[in-house]
Design a protein around this motif. Structure first.
Motif, PDB file in Angstrom:
ATOM      1  N   GLU A   1      32.590 -30.677 -27.063  1.00  0.00           N
ATOM      2  CA  GLU A   1      32.428 -31.906 -26.206  1.00  0.00           C
ATOM      3  C   GLU A   1      32.858 -31.307 -24.794  1.00  0.00           C
ATOM      4  OE1 GLU A   1      32.625 -35.706 -29.061  1.00  0.00           O
ATOM      5  OE2 GLU A   1      34.434 -35.056 -28.322  1.00  0.00           O
TER       6      GLU A   1
ATOM      7  N   ARG B   1      30.618 -28.979 -23.328  1.00  0.00           N
ATOM      8  CA  ARG B   1      29.430 -29.562 -22.764  1.00  0.00           C
ATOM      9  C   ARG B   1      29.827 -30.107 -21.514  1.00  0.00           C
ATOM     10  NH1 ARG B   1      26.841 -33.249 -27.400  1.00  0.00           N
ATOM     11  NH2 ARG B   1      25.234 -33.535 -25.979  1.00  0.00           N
TER      12      ARG B   1
ATOM     13  N   ASP C   1      29.802 -37.983 -27.362  1.00  0.00           N
ATOM     14  CA  ASP C   1      28.229 -37.196 -27.492  1.00  0.00           C
ATOM     15  C   ASP C   1      27.374 -38.044 -26.720  1.00  0.00           C
ATOM     16  OD1 ASP C   1      28.531 -38.917 -29.454  1.00  0.00           O
ATOM     17  OD2 ASP C   1      27.270 -37.744 -30.883  1.00  0.00           O
TER      18      ASP C   1
ATOM     19  N   GLU D   1      25.047 -36.711 -24.006  1.00  0.00           N
ATOM     20  CA  GLU D   1      23.712 -36.471 -23.963  1.00  0.00           C
ATOM     21  C   GLU D   1      22.669 -37.221 -22.959  1.00  0.00           C
ATOM     22  OE1 GLU D   1      22.477 -37.730 -27.982  1.00  0.00           O
ATOM     23  OE2 GLU D   1      20.317 -37.630 -27.591  1.00  0.00           O
TER      24      GLU D   1
END
Lengths: 365, 273
Positions: free
Chosen positions: A107, A110, A291, A295
């Motif tokens: 995470e 990202r 997440d 996203e």
């Protein structure tokens, strides 16, 4: 022989010296410079100002007007409110740092790939979720009438009433809390009496200390929760009572601790433990997950919120069906609600039916 | 009126007066509790303090180098006087009886005795000096210069210029541009939202105090905005965030101990305002 007479100028002289001192302080406090010194306290360097100016100049006139309105709002705060606001801002920064640390390695990687603004939004959503969870938890513990009043009162009036309520509660309940906690920990009568007679601030400190002791005792009796090692438990135990309880309650909100942990809720009946575990799992299903935020980080905020709320609804309904704690017709009624209303309803049902039987009785009256 | 306390105090005073004059010893006595209620003893102590102060300033009396010999001799004579009558007679007898006694010895002895008497008189006067009328208050006033704090009027005369100079220096330092870095003298005072005024180059000016908090202003999570454009701090607009910000852990614990049968009524009182 008489002593020499006292100097009649003495009081006037002292008064003059005092006035001079106050004038100096007043002058310093009201000089522009003092404001600059205070600004330096925020570590605003000339370079940071220049960087902010450059950023400001890239903003659209609409965006600049929006920030000016916020600035005007900030200017309306009196000194006390400004200090509180600064303290909250600082605390928020610490919470953001903590939330970042709690992300998994994937995470975090990202998150790094997002723009600074998107990163800030993701972290802010996670922090706000925790803060709202805590606010909901506090609300659920308030007496029904107080809850109703707060919901309907104009925001500007809330604070004074809440402060009055807190003062009343401290005066009336702190001795009772000390007694309850100390008894649960096996303290003797004399010691309990001594703690009850402490001045208010020390009694409140005792409440915090005893709460930490009791929670730690309950945790140890239950065994460490999943994912908690002896080392992380030692770190947790080394925290101050305030930090310790904040962490434990956060773990409860996240559904990691779902046993009987809780002050004044020391029941160890299997049925109650099971109910609380189920409530914890359903709550976890309804939470915004990092997440999901990552996203949908590219979407505009309203769209992102709508998509995430949909996902939370789906997960919540799955959890409710899996645990079968509601009858099919209740589930059917829930399914008719829109996303936000459904999540709110499930939350209140969990509060009332699983964790707040006492409040239920009160509500029925 | 002398009472037992007075007598006890006077005894202590006498003890303190023994030996060489020492005003500091008497100063210790001036803290004596008895003095709080006894004007007479206070005056007595002040008189003694004045005299001690005076005596302490007098030079040490120098005794003549031959005094010891003379005193010893006189003691011998005194002993002889006690045994045989007048020492002068015995000396005269001696003078007359012995042919080898140097001529004029008796005269020298008489002259020596006269000088001795004069010295005795002088020493007696030294041992009991009489202070002149009004000496004690004058001495006390002079000692006050050193013993008591300076008069307040004098203090203010001495200190006021110092304070004024320090204040002026402080204000001067704080308002000097070098202290805060290069500040534009035309800058709007901090804390005021500046109306956008085009500068000479046509670029809108912005208040530096706004730039200082730009990160806070840009943080959407701190602000709540309605569709109508009104702005509020997010804690004011959101009840849960408000509670989170305002209820500390200790107060939250207390909520778990609210009695279920009375808390709604009490909260009702509150909500009725």
């Amino acid at each position: 022989m008489a002593r020499p007479a006292k100097d009649p100028w003495k009081p006037l002289t002292r008064w003059c010296l005092g006035l001079l001192g106050w004038l100096v302080l007043f002058g310093v406090a009201h000089s522009d410079v003092w404001r600059d010194v205070r600004a330096q306290g925020r570590h605003v360097t000339p370079a940071a100002i220049e960087s902010a100016r450059a950023r400001w100049e890239t903003l659209s006139p609409h965006e600049q007007a929006r920030l000016r309105r916020r600035f005007e709002e900030l200017q309306k705060l009196d000194d006390t409110q400004r200090t509180e606001f600064q303290a909250r801002t600082e605390r928020r920064r610490r919470e953001e740092a903590r939330v970042r640390r709690q992300l998994t390695a994937e995470e975090r990687s990202r998150l790094k790939r997002l723009s600074p603004r998107q990163r800030q939004e993701v972290i802010a959503e996670l922090v706000d979720q925790e803060r709202r969870d805590k606010g909901r938890r506090i609300e659920s513990k308030l007496p029904l009438a107080m809850r109703e009043w707060l919901r309907n009162a104009p925001p500007k009036q809330r604070q004074a009433r809440l402060e009055a309520f807190k003062a009343q509660t401290r005066g009336r309940i702190s001795a009772r809390a000390v007694e309850g906690l100390a008894k649960a920990l096996g303290y003797g009568k004399a010691e309990i009496k001594r703690l009850e007679r402490l001045p208010m601030d020390q009694r409140m400190a005792s409440v915090m200390y005893l709460s930490k002791q009791l929670t730690a005792k309950q945790l140890q009796e239950l065994g460490l929760p999943r994912g908690m090692t002896e080392e992380s438990w030692s770190e947790l135990e080394a925290l101050s009572p305030e930090e310790f309880l904040r962490e434990v309650w956060q773990l409860q909100n996240q559904g990691i601790l779902s046993g009987v942990i809780g002050v004044g809720q020391a029941s160890r009946s299997d049925a109650r433990q099971a109910r609380r575990r189920v409530a914890g799992e359903i709550r976890r299903a309804m939470r915004i997950q990092p997440d999901q935020l990552l996203e949908f980080s590219g979407l505009p905020r309203p769209e992102r919120r709508r998509r995430i709320t949909q996902l939370r609804r789906t997960r919540a309904m799955e959890a409710l069906r899996r645990h079968a704690i509601f009858k099919p017709e209740q589930l059917e009624a829930l399914a008719q609600l829109d996303d936000e209303a459904l999540l709110e309803r499930v939350r209140s049902l969990l509060d009332e039916s699983l964790e707040r039987p006492r409040r239920n009785r009160e509500a029925r009256r | 009126m002398m009472n037992r306390d007075c007598r006890a105090f006077r005894e202590q005073l006498l003890e303190a007066l023994g030996g060489k004059p020492c005003p500091t010893e008497l100063r210790t006595l001036s803290w004596h509790e008895h003095l709080l209620g006894c004007e007479d003893c206070r005056c007595e102590l002040e008189r003694e303090e004045a005299l001690e102060g005076l005596l302490a300033t007098l030079p040490e009396p120098k005794l003549p180098p031959e005094l010891t010999k003379r005193v010893v001799m006189r003691l011998g004579l005194r002993r002889a006087e006690l045994q045989d009558g007048s020492p002068l007679d015995s000396l005269l007898e001696l003078d007359q009886a012995r042919a080898d006694v140097p001529a004029g010895l008796a005269d020298r002895i008489r002259a020596g005795l006269a000088a001795e008497r004069a010295l005795d008189g002088l020493l007696e006067r030294w041992s009991t000096p009489q202070a002149s009328l009004g000496l004690a208050p004058r001495v006390l006033a002079a000692l006050d210069e050193y013993r008591a704090p300076r008069s307040t009027r004098r203090q203010i005369l001495i200190r006021a210029p110092r304070y004024a100079a320090a204040a002026a220096l402080l204000l001067g330092l704080l308002s000097t541009p070098w202290w805060t870095g290069a500040r534009d003298s035309t800058q709007t005072p901090a804390g005021v939202v500046q109306v956008e005024t085009p500068s000479a180059t046509g670029v809108p000016l912005v208040d530096a105090s706004l730039l200082e908090v730009l990160d806070v202003l840009e943080n959407d999570s701190l602000w709540a905005e309605t569709d109508t454009g009104s702005v509020a701090l997010v804690e004011e607009a959101d009840l849960h965030l408000f509670l989170e910000a305002r209820v500390a852990e200790g107060d939250e614990i207390l909520l778990a101990f609210l009695p279920s049968d009375v808390d709604s009524a009490r909260a009702g009182d509150l909500s009725d305002g």
